[in-house]
Structures are given as structure tokens and as C-alpha cells.
Write a protein that holds these residues in place. Structure first.
Motif, short mmCIF file in Angstrom:
data_model
loop_
_atom_site.label_atom_id
_atom_site.label_comp_id
_atom_site.label_asym_id
_atom_site.label_seq_id
_atom_site.Cartn_x
_atom_site.Cartn_y
_atom_site.Cartn_z
N GLU A 150 0.82 -1.22 0.00
CA GLU A 150 0.00 0.00 0.00
C GLU A 150 0.85 1.27 0.00
O GLU A 150 0.51 2.25 -0.65
CB GLU A 150 -0.93 0.01 1.22
N ASP A 151 1.93 1.26 0.78
CA ASP A 151 2.79 2.43 0.90
C ASP A 151 4.21 1.96 1.18
O ASP A 151 4.50 1.50 2.29
CB ASP A 151 2.30 3.33 2.04
N PRO A 152 5.11 2.07 0.22
CA PRO A 152 6.46 1.55 0.40
C PRO A 152 7.37 2.43 1.26
O PRO A 152 8.51 2.03 1.53
CB PRO A 152 6.99 1.45 -1.03
N ASN A 153 6.91 3.58 1.71
CA ASN A 153 7.73 4.43 2.58
C ASN A 153 7.78 3.82 3.97
O ASN A 153 6.74 3.60 4.59
CB ASN A 153 7.15 5.85 2.65
N VAL A 154 8.99 3.52 4.44
CA VAL A 154 9.14 2.83 5.72
C VAL A 154 10.27 3.44 6.54
O VAL A 154 11.10 4.18 6.03
CB VAL A 154 9.44 1.32 5.52
N ALA A 155 10.25 3.09 7.81
CA ALA A 155 11.35 3.39 8.72
C ALA A 155 11.64 2.11 9.50
O ALA A 155 10.72 1.40 9.91
CB ALA A 155 10.99 4.51 9.67
N LEU A 156 12.91 1.81 9.66
CA LEU A 156 13.34 0.64 10.41
C LEU A 156 14.19 1.12 11.57
O LEU A 156 15.14 1.88 11.36
CB LEU A 156 14.16 -0.30 9.51
N VAL A 157 13.83 0.72 12.78
CA VAL A 157 14.56 1.13 13.97
C VAL A 157 15.14 -0.11 14.64
O VAL A 157 14.43 -1.09 14.86
CB VAL A 157 13.64 1.87 14.97
N VAL A 158 16.43 -0.05 14.94
CA VAL A 158 17.10 -1.12 15.68
C VAL A 158 17.69 -0.49 16.93
O VAL A 158 18.48 0.46 16.83
CB VAL A 158 18.21 -1.80 14.84
N ARG A 195 15.53 5.20 7.11
CA ARG A 195 14.29 5.62 6.46
C ARG A 195 14.46 5.48 4.97
O ARG A 195 15.53 5.71 4.43
CB ARG A 195 13.95 7.07 6.83
N GLY A 196 13.37 5.15 4.29
CA GLY A 196 13.44 5.02 2.84
C GLY A 196 12.21 4.32 2.32
O GLY A 196 11.13 4.44 2.87
N TRP A 197 12.42 3.56 1.26
CA TRP A 197 11.28 2.83 0.69
C TRP A 197 11.65 1.36 0.57
O TRP A 197 12.79 0.99 0.39
CB TRP A 197 10.84 3.44 -0.63
N ALA A 198 10.62 0.56 0.72
CA ALA A 198 10.80 -0.89 0.70
C ALA A 198 10.23 -1.46 -0.60
O ALA A 198 9.30 -0.90 -1.18
CB ALA A 198 10.10 -1.52 1.88
N GLU A 199 10.81 -2.55 -1.03
CA GLU A 199 10.27 -3.27 -2.17
C GLU A 199 10.25 -4.75 -1.86
O GLU A 199 11.09 -5.26 -1.12
CB GLU A 199 11.08 -2.99 -3.44
#
Length: 106
Positions: free
Chosen positions: A15-23, A39-43
């Protein structure tokens, strides 16, 4: 990372490929807190079994007999039938922070 239609992230990325991943890494005994945010976009990309095996061996060890059966399934089930995919993050920003504090001595 491994993903598929059995998790919410799979549909959300569609639905929305804009993501943030936090570790985060946090040790309350010492007060050490490290954080990385990408932060960026996922595929979603097709699952590759040899690459999946290398990843799982790295985290679960070489002896597949000791793995949880769900992880073995990623390698021996048909990825197209199961819906197994890779989620690839293309980062547009990467931030690393040291959020450590002085732990109270007991």
C-alpha cells in the motif's frame, strides 16, 4: 528480511512503500543504549532459497534439525505457493545515535 502474506508488513508495503526501520540495543544494567534508524522505501522481491539458507544458517546455526519447523519451511516449501518474499529497504537516510545514560548503582 523475510516476509510474506502472513504478516501485516507485507500488505502495508504494498500500500505504501515508505518505511522506517529502527534497531535499538539497550542494556539497563550498564545504561548503554544504541539506536540506528533507516528511512526510505521498501520493495518486495522474489525469495531466493540459497540466499535464504545462508541467512538462516547465520542466525540459527548450520544444523537444520535444530531449527523451528517454520524456518525450515522457508527453504523447502515452494516460495511462490507460500508467498515468501524478501523485503528490501532502499534507505534515503541513516541515523546512528548513542542514547546511553549513567546507570544507577545498586
Amino acid at each position: 528480511m523475510l516476509t510474506g502474506p502472513w504478516v501485516r508488513l507485507f500488505d502495508r508495503v504494498k500500500e505504501d512503500p515508505n518505511v522506517a526501520l529502527v534497531v535499538d540495543e539497550c542494556d539497563v544494567a550498564t545504561g548503554r543504549v544504541q539506536q540506528v534508524i533507516a528511512r526510505g522505501w521498501a520493495e518486495l522481491v522474489p525469495f531466493d532459497v540459497p540466499r535464504g539458507r545462508r541467512k538462516l544458517v547465520r542466525y540459527l546455526g548450520a544444523d537444520e534439525a535444530l531449527w523451528d519447523e517454520r524456518f525450515v519451511g522457508y527453504l523447502y516449501d515452494e516460495p511462490d505457493e507460500r508467498g515468501t518474499m524478501w523485503l528490501r529497504l532502499r534507505s534515503t537516510s541513516l541515523t546512528a545515535k548513542d542514547l546511553s545514560y549513567s546507570a544507577a548503582s545498586s
